[in-house]
Scaffold this active site. Sequence first.
Site, PDB file in Angstrom:
ATOM      1  N   ASP A  51     -30.512 -38.009 -37.631  1.00 63.53           N
ATOM      2  CA  ASP A  51     -31.837 -37.047 -37.708  1.00 63.53           C
ATOM      3  C   ASP A  51     -32.808 -37.781 -36.717  1.00 63.53           C
ATOM      4  OD1 ASP A  51     -33.191 -34.797 -39.330  1.00 63.53           O
ATOM      5  OD2 ASP A  51     -34.629 -36.687 -39.053  1.00 63.53           O
ATOM      6  N   TYR A  56     -40.344 -39.065 -32.700  1.00 60.46           N
ATOM      7  CA  TYR A  56     -40.138 -40.268 -33.108  1.00 60.46           C
ATOM      8  C   TYR A  56     -39.985 -41.104 -31.825  1.00 60.46           C
ATOM      9  CZ  TYR A  56     -38.514 -38.062 -37.616  1.00 60.46           C
ATOM     10  OH  TYR A  56     -38.450 -37.368 -38.855  1.00 60.46           O
ATOM     11  N   LYS A  81     -36.187 -32.258 -33.720  1.00 60.35           N
ATOM     12  CA  LYS A  81     -37.264 -31.443 -34.012  1.00 60.35           C
ATOM     13  C   LYS A  81     -38.304 -31.228 -32.893  1.00 60.35           C
ATOM     14  CE  LYS A  81     -36.672 -34.098 -38.531  1.00 60.35           C
ATOM     15  NZ  LYS A  81     -36.240 -35.525 -37.981  1.00 60.35           N
ATOM     16  N   HIS A 111     -40.886 -29.057 -36.546  1.00 57.75           N
ATOM     17  CA  HIS A 111     -41.234 -30.342 -37.400  1.00 57.75           C
ATOM     18  C   HIS A 111     -42.106 -30.025 -38.619  1.00 57.75           C
ATOM     19  CE1 HIS A 111     -41.090 -34.836 -36.787  1.00 57.75           C
ATOM     20  NE2 HIS A 111     -40.977 -34.446 -38.181  1.00 57.75           N
TER      21      HIS A 111
END
Length: 274
Positions: A51, A56, A81, A111
Amino acid sequence: MTINTDRDQRRTLADGNQMPVLGLGVWQAPDGAECEQAVRWALEAGYRHIDTAQAYGNEESVGRALRASGVPREAVFVTTKFYPGGEDSALELEHSLRRLGLDYVDLYIVHWPQGGPTWAWPGMELAARRGHARSIGVSNFSLGELDEVLRIAETRPVSNQVQFSAFEYRRALVEGCRERDVAVTAYSSLGTGQHLDDPTVAAVAARNGRTPAQVLLRWCLQRDTLIIPKSTHRERIEENAAVLDFELSSEDLAELDALDRTGGTDQARPDAWW
Ligand SMILES: NC(=O)c1ccc[n+]([C@@H]2O[C@H](COP(=O)([O-])OP(=O)(O)OC[C@H]3O[C@@H](n4cnc5c(N)ncnc54)[C@H](OP(=O)(O)O)[C@@H]3O)[C@@H](O)[C@H]2O)c1
């Protein structure tokens, strides 16, 4: 009682695709060797879901680790996301695919509902029609926000990823998702590490001969969610995967349920952070 200990066990989503119940989260796993290593160790330990997210900043590391692992692409479920500070969810997935070095992701989710719950959805559907995402879904959506998407959707969201733990037992949200055939993935189930020292969790863990992390994760599975614990330490990655070979009793579950601080809410977050 028969327990399925297969680490690749999967849940069938509403669109027919199959999602592993166990995944590795990589939020705050720094891009580069640390993230790559965590993904490699997870795949070696039998995880088959990773994930990540545009926000990120580590999609490239995830892609590198997947390729280096030798595990066939089709055996691994990859989630990313859409960062909703962007404008075009379909186009942003193309950028993600380039960073990941993949032709498609298994799941692409919004997200958080920044700017409202529905504006990004047509782009998510387009990404799916183009074959860039096998399944599409949302994250941090309350039941009301999910219903707004369902009202306009041509392709329904099949998953909602939300903060969920014994301390955040969003019972009405999970029950509402179940009624709508939307699978819930639990994030921050260890409280980003902060729930691990709780005395009730410790007592249940001692009773079961398990660790606090295993108890918190097992609770999520028995409360009908998929799990994506994050760690960049090999022994913890292994520990967090060893949650498929035991069951918490109804007494254990009730004790853990009572830790909830949300009042069993149908909301996904205490407040909007954006
Ligand atoms: N959709 C969203 O908005 C959203 C938000 C938050 C998170 N997520 C996803 O959910 C994943 C998990 O949530 P999270 O990152 O908040 O944290 P988490 O899984 O609740 O906890 C991770 C923290 O606990 C530590 N830890 C993990 N396993 C442990 C163990 N067995 N024993 C002791 N400490 C342990 C980790 O440290 P080390 O890494 O140092 O081992 C890390 O600090 C994220 O990585 C991300 O993929 C999504």
